[in-house]
Write an enzyme that holds these catalytic residues in place. Structure first.
Site, short mmCIF file in Angstrom:
data_model
loop_
_atom_site.label_atom_id
_atom_site.label_comp_id
_atom_site.label_asym_id
_atom_site.label_seq_id
_atom_site.Cartn_x
_atom_site.Cartn_y
_atom_site.Cartn_z
CB ALA A 153 -6.80 -2.90 6.13
CG ASP A 186 -2.07 -2.76 7.11
OD1 ASP A 186 -3.18 -2.98 7.77
OD2 ASP A 186 -1.62 -2.32 6.11
CE LYS A 213 -10.48 0.10 3.44
NZ LYS A 213 -9.47 0.56 2.54
CD1 TRP A 217 -2.75 1.45 0.46
CD2 TRP A 217 -2.13 1.92 2.48
NE1 TRP A 217 -3.50 2.48 0.94
CE2 TRP A 217 -3.22 2.60 2.01
CE3 TRP A 217 -1.55 1.94 3.73
CZ2 TRP A 217 -3.72 3.48 3.19
CZ3 TRP A 217 -1.78 2.91 4.73
CH2 TRP A 217 -3.02 3.76 4.26
C1 LMR Z 1 -7.00 1.78 -0.83
O1 LMR Z 1 -5.83 1.05 -0.73
O2 LMR Z 1 -7.51 2.28 -1.77
C2 LMR Z 1 -7.57 2.00 0.61
O3 LMR Z 1 -6.77 1.36 1.67
C3 LMR Z 1 -7.78 3.53 1.08
C4 LMR Z 1 -6.62 4.28 1.14
O4 LMR Z 1 -6.69 4.97 2.18
O5 LMR Z 1 -5.65 4.29 0.29
#
Ligand code: LMR
Length: 391
Positions: free
Chosen positions: A209, A207, A242, A126
């Site tokens: 999420a 992590d 989420k 990410w």
């Molecule tokens: C994403 O990866 O699209 C989500 O986790 C939202 C974000 O904050 O980037």
């Protein structure tokens, strides 16, 4: 003073939200930011959340400050949801503003405890992970993760890179539903990775999420639970954005597992970090989550709706894989059906991603990550046909 500021690099995911919003085409398709959408394109408030909000309005008597670490009942309920039973004695925790807040606090804790530690990230990961680490001036390293050819895991590369982790380094692992690739370790691979990290003396930093978006609420916590049982010290950053659909309420938690005798000091440091950064964590979302997890009827309904959401994404995965097979007359996109979670990285070039956006109004992140939940029965064949045209 302000004239000395330089422009900051744009976050690619957030930039995409703005581009999509400004596109006047009515048939545009948003597969960008990781937000669940139903077949009508709405990100709904979950039924149990609505019911809890109604009840909260009736029973809430005060909005005075909550605890610095959040409400104990929220932390306890989240630790139970993530880890099951048996960890409370070892678990220090703080409520945080969303999963990002938990990640930021975890990194600050690592920096406080061990300023020279390296944080290892999967390649890719990410984009906000490396961004925050860089902002905090911490050391960072990458381990191979994704095999661009198969769109699965480059397991040999991953093991080779993680064998170089030094004692006390933190290794960030996506507990389930890897973002951005959608490719996930098998149970056997998790066992091998954690055995290796144990021998290296690493601190796993999980992590989590997307618990409930992959194989199920319990199944998605399995790797995290195994890590928690195996390692003396573990950091877990979890988000309710989420799985409870409460994105804007900013509801997350950081759990730091360590020696039970050290728990009060770890807890004190977590409280200190909350105080330095924002004092008290947001409460509304955390309170709703607590009410849902503690009430049999609300919890059952929430789990049922979460399961509907998960199965809807699985159905979309399968139909996209089928359509791509038909449209490209090949099996090269079959991986879409085996990936799990919200995302799949399709393996298109940036130029191809731009063509999809410019010519078809289809928006995905530049690395060709799509949000499966952005699709519906009507748009699956449109996406498949557009991809087939490219390839
Ligand atoms: C994403 O990866 O699209 C989500 O986790 C939202 C974000 O904050 O980037």
């Amino acid at each position: 003073m302000l004239e000395t500021l330089n422009p900051q690099p744009q976050d690619k995911i957030l930039q995409l939200i703005a581009m999509f919003r400004d596109d006047p085409r009515s048939d545009k398709i948003d597969l960008g930011v990781g937000v669940y959408k139903d077949a009508t394109g709405l990100t709904p408030v979950m039924r149990a959340v609505k019911a809890a909000e109604k009840k909260l309005w009736e029973v809430e008597k005060t909005k005075t400050y909550t605890g610095l670490a959040g409400e104990p009942a929220y932390n306890a309920a989240m630790i139970r949801m993530i880890l099951g039973s048996g960890f409370a004695d070892r678990a220090a925790s703080v409520a945080t503003p969303g999963g990002t807040g938990a990640i930021r606090q975890a990194l600050e804790l690592i920096k406080l405890a061990s300023p020279t530690a390296t944080v290892w990230l999967s390649n890719p990961t990410w984009p906000n992970h490396p961004s925050i680490i860089k902002y905090l001036g911490m050391k960072m390293a990458e381990y191979r993760y994704f095999d661009a050819e198969s769109r699965g895991i480059d397991f040999a590369g991953l093991m080779e890179d993680l064998a170089r982790v030094q004692q006390g380094d933190a290794v960030l692992l996506h507990g389930c539903c890897h973002n951005p690739t959608g490719a996930n370790l098998t149970a056997d691979q998790w066992a091998q990775v954690t055995d290796l990290l144990l021998t290296r003396g690493a601190i796993p930093f999980v992590d989590l999420a997307y618990q409930g978006f992959g194989d199920g609420l319990e199944e998605d916590a399995a790797a995290t639970r195994m890590i928690a049982a195996k390692f003396p010290e573990v950091l877990i950053a979890a988000s309710c954005s989420k799985n409870f659909g409460i994105y804007r309420e900013r509801t997350g938690i950081l759990i730091a597992l360590g020696d039970a005798t050290r728990k009060p000091i770890t807890q004190g440091n977590l409280n200190f970090l909350n105080r330095q950064n924002y004092s008290f964590p947001p409460d509304h979302g955390a309170r709703l989550v607590t009410m849902i997890l503690e009430d049999d009827t609300l919890r059952t309904d929430w789990k049922a709706e979460l399961e509907e959401v998960r199965l809807n994404m699985l159905t979309l995965r399968q139909s996209l894989a089928d359509e791509l097979r038909r449209a490209t007359k090949s099996d090269r996109f079959d991986f879409v059906a085996t990936h799990r979670g919200m995302f799949s990285r399709l393996g298109l070039t940036e130029a191809q991603v731009n063509t999809l956006r410019d010519q078809h109004g289809i928006y995905m992140v530049g690395d060709s990550r799509i949000n499966i939940a952005g699709l519906n029965a009507k748009t699956v064949p449109i996406l498949a046909a557009a991809i087939a045209q490219l390839t």
